[in-house]
Design a protein around this motif. Structure first.
Motif, PDB file in Angstrom:
ATOM      1  N   TYR A 138      -3.998   6.785   1.303  1.00 25.34           N
ATOM      2  CA  TYR A 138      -3.576   5.387   1.170  1.00 25.34           C
ATOM      3  C   TYR A 138      -2.707   5.188  -0.066  1.00 25.34           C
ATOM      4  O   TYR A 138      -1.691   4.470  -0.034  1.00 25.34           O
ATOM      5  CB  TYR A 138      -4.796   4.461   1.091  1.00 25.34           C
ATOM      6  CG  TYR A 138      -5.551   4.311   2.385  1.00 25.34           C
ATOM      7  CD1 TYR A 138      -4.901   3.991   3.566  1.00 25.34           C
ATOM      8  CD2 TYR A 138      -6.931   4.469   2.422  1.00 25.34           C
ATOM      9  CE1 TYR A 138      -5.600   3.843   4.757  1.00 25.34           C
ATOM     10  CE2 TYR A 138      -7.640   4.328   3.596  1.00 25.34           C
ATOM     11  CZ  TYR A 138      -6.974   4.012   4.765  1.00 25.34           C
ATOM     12  OH  TYR A 138      -7.668   3.871   5.934  1.00 25.34           O
TER      13      TYR A 138
ATOM     14  N   CYS B 273      -0.129   1.809   0.460  1.00 25.44           N
ATOM     15  CA  CYS B 273      -0.524   0.841   1.491  1.00 25.44           C
ATOM     16  C   CYS B 273      -1.095  -0.427   0.864  1.00 25.44           C
ATOM     17  O   CYS B 273      -1.821  -0.382  -0.135  1.00 25.44           O
ATOM     18  CB  CYS B 273      -1.585   1.445   2.413  1.00 25.44           C
ATOM     19  SG  CYS B 273      -1.001   2.845   3.381  1.00 25.44           S
TER      20      CYS B 273
ATOM     21  N   VAL C  40      -4.762  -1.095   5.521  1.00 18.44           N
ATOM     22  CA  VAL C  40      -5.010   0.221   6.103  1.00 18.44           C
ATOM     23  C   VAL C  40      -4.128   0.450   7.326  1.00 18.44           C
ATOM     24  O   VAL C  40      -3.766   1.588   7.652  1.00 18.44           O
ATOM     25  CB  VAL C  40      -6.498   0.386   6.487  1.00 18.44           C
ATOM     26  CG1 VAL C  40      -7.376   0.371   5.244  1.00 18.44           C
ATOM     27  CG2 VAL C  40      -6.952  -0.667   7.480  1.00 18.44           C
TER      28      VAL C  40
ATOM     29  N   LEU D 151      -0.818   2.371   7.080  1.00 24.77           N
ATOM     30  CA  LEU D 151      -0.843   3.826   7.228  1.00 24.77           C
ATOM     31  C   LEU D 151      -0.518   4.232   8.667  1.00 24.77           C
ATOM     32  O   LEU D 151       0.206   5.207   8.901  1.00 24.77           O
ATOM     33  CB  LEU D 151      -2.215   4.369   6.825  1.00 24.77           C
ATOM     34  CG  LEU D 151      -2.446   5.869   7.022  1.00 24.77           C
ATOM     35  CD1 LEU D 151      -1.482   6.670   6.162  1.00 24.77           C
ATOM     36  CD2 LEU D 151      -3.891   6.231   6.703  1.00 24.77           C
TER      37      LEU D 151
ATOM     38  N   THR E 236     -11.639  -1.083   2.104  1.00 29.97           N
ATOM     39  CA  THR E 236     -10.590  -0.298   1.454  1.00 29.97           C
ATOM     40  C   THR E 236      -9.647  -1.157   0.632  1.00 29.97           C
ATOM     41  O   THR E 236      -9.070  -0.675  -0.355  1.00 29.97           O
ATOM     42  CB  THR E 236      -9.774   0.487   2.495  1.00 29.97           C
ATOM     43  OG1 THR E 236      -9.271  -0.422   3.481  1.00 29.97           O
ATOM     44  CG2 THR E 236     -10.637   1.527   3.185  1.00 29.97           C
TER      45      THR E 236
END
Length: 498
Positions: free
Chosen positions: A99, A104, A107, A110, A259
């Protein structure tokens, strides 16, 4: 209002206001990034490891966690928390470096880079949004209403509405204020301060619960104290080797809500330190906090399910502590709610609006509008969860409909090159249909024809089947329909998406 209730309410309001004040004081000193999306959705890349660890920890635990896991009233359910540690390690060691290399914001970005196609990014973002709006957000509001109703001894109606619904509205309003006006920076900072309350008072409840039964679990059926579950337990032990692996990989490594916090660090090293802090906080504390109250409630009251946590809090906590505990539970649900709300806004703005409607514009105003609309919708979906037998079972089983197909898209994208994005988009629909048929469809058939249709597999086993089936389907479709041969190669660079 009785004096005791007045004290309880005063402590609750004071602690809630204190967290809000501390968050505001911290945020007002922060410098703003000139890149609006990065500032609003990734806090300008300025979160240090303490706040990253704090926000990841509290984003993961909420009233649906406490109620759902305690509601199972078994030790076996603790595997959800134990296996989560593996998911955090996989995020830190495998996914996070990727990442950061691709820079990014979401997510799903990606996926766009790996497949060189913006439509796969938009598809997965839309799937995430549907899950957040229809599953996670209303479930959080519903469980927060259950807990507050029990702790404050509220009746069935409050302000002329159903009490659970009324409390849910209040949680949505406060959570939306953090997410809308502060962005990820305010969310992460409030999460960390709230985490101190939750861990401290959640641990205190464990102590008082054990003290209430004299630290003696005798009288609880042996099957409820079984760690490695059999087929009738919530988590049969073979599922730890099948769907549980995929479930934790999805949640910790490809889930935007989690994330996004790790991506808000200035660099990979700081982000990893935050993840390791979250790992340290989880391992010794969270499992006991979500399992022991349910076991104690079984010994005291019998099999009362999702009512376990709230009733235990109302009965065994000293009255002087109940207001503080209510503030901790309110903090837990607010932190999770505003985290999911903020990540939902990021998915819409970055993956849908900017890619298809308008690339520029006032990001902050757009995010505020989107967050407000999502919050309103989540409130009106609360009744969907009223009367659910086990809120944890509902969430986890429903999650597989979109989580396993999405995880498959990441696996194919990272392990193979020269895969047509259209094959993966079709695979997401295939995976959702396959999982739904093998869970809800199979259950329905078994209920109608118990003699001729065997009992369905555990949903974690079905997750374990869905992922490899989706990967195989994507590769086959890529070869047979789109005439492209997939090339194996872990995370090799591909051209940037146009």
């Amino acid at each position: 209002m009785p004096p005791e209730a007045l004290i309880q309410l005063s402590v609750f309001l004071a602690l809630t206001a204190l967290v809000a004040l501390a968050t505001w004081l911290h945020c007002r000193k922060a410098t703003r990034s000139t890149e609006s999306t990065r500032d609003y959705f990734l806090a300008g890349g300025g979160l240090n490891w303490v706040f990253i660890g704090g926000t990841i920890t509290l984003t993961n635990i909420s009233t649906d966690t406490f109620i759902g896991m305690s509601g199972s009233q078994t030790l076996n359910i603790v595997w959800w928390e134990i296996s989560g540690a593996i998911g955090l390690v996989l995020l830190a060691k495998i996914f996070l470096p990727i990442y950061y290399r691709y820079k990014c914001t979401t997510v799903t970005e990606l996926l766009e880079r790996r497949y060189n196609n913006k439509h796969i990014r938009a598809t997965v973002a839309l799937v995430f949004l549907i899950g957040n709006i229809f599953i996670f957000l209303p479930a959080m509001l519903y469980t927060s209403g259950l807990v507050m109703k029990s702790m404050f001894g509220l009746g069935d109606t409050l302000l002329g509405l159903n009490t659970v619904f009324t409390v849910g509205i209040a949680v949505a309003i406060v959570g939306a204020i953090y997410a809308i006006f502060g962005g990820l920076r305010a969310v992460a900072i409030s999460d960390t301060y709230c985490g101190i309350l939750v861990l401290g008072l959640g641990g205190a409840l464990v102590f008082f619960a054990l003290n209430a039964i004299g630290w003696d679990f005798s009288g609880i059926p042996a099957e409820r104290l079984r760690l490695f579950g059999e087929s009738t337990d919530p988590i049969p032990w073979p599922t730890l080797l099948t769907g549980m692996v995929f479930c934790q990989l999805y949640y910790w490594s490809t889930n935007q809500t989690i994330t996004q916090r790790a991506l808000a660090a200035p660099d990979l090293r700081e982000a990893r330190k935050g993840i390791y802090l979250a790992l340290f906080l989880r391992a010794p504390f969270i499992p006991a906090m979500v399992v022991i109250p349910g076991l104690v409630a079984y010994k005291l009251y019998g099999p009362i399910g999702d009512a376990s946590y709230g009733r235990l809090v109302g009965d065994i906590l000293p009255h002087w502590l109940s207001g503080a505990f209510a503030a901790a539970m309110f903090a837990a649900v607010i932190s999770s709610y505003n985290s999911v709300l903020n990540s939902s806004a990021a998915l819409y703005v970055c993956d849908l609006h900017q890619r298809y409607i308008r690339a520029d514009g006032d990001i902050r105003r757009l995010s505020m509008t989107v967050s407000a609309l999502i919050a309103i919708v989540s409130v009106f979906l609360i009744p969907l969860y009223m009367g659910a037998g086990s809120i944890m079972a509902v969430i986890q089983q429903s999650l597989g409909i979109f989580s396993m197909p999405v995880l498959s898209a990441f696996i194919v994208g990272l392990l193979f090159r020269n895969v047509d994005a259209r094959a993966v988009i079709a695979t997401i629909a295939f995976g959702a249909a396959l999982y739904a048929a093998l869970t809800f469809g199979w259950e329905k058939l078994h209920a109608l024809h118990p003699a001729s249709v065997p009992r369905p597999w555990h949903f974690l086993h079905i997750m374990g089947v869905t992922v490899p089936a989706c990967v195989a389907f994507a590769l086959a479709l890529n070869r047979l329909l789109f005439r492209r041969r997939a090339l194996f190669g872990w995370d090799q660079e591909t051209p940037a998406a146009s």
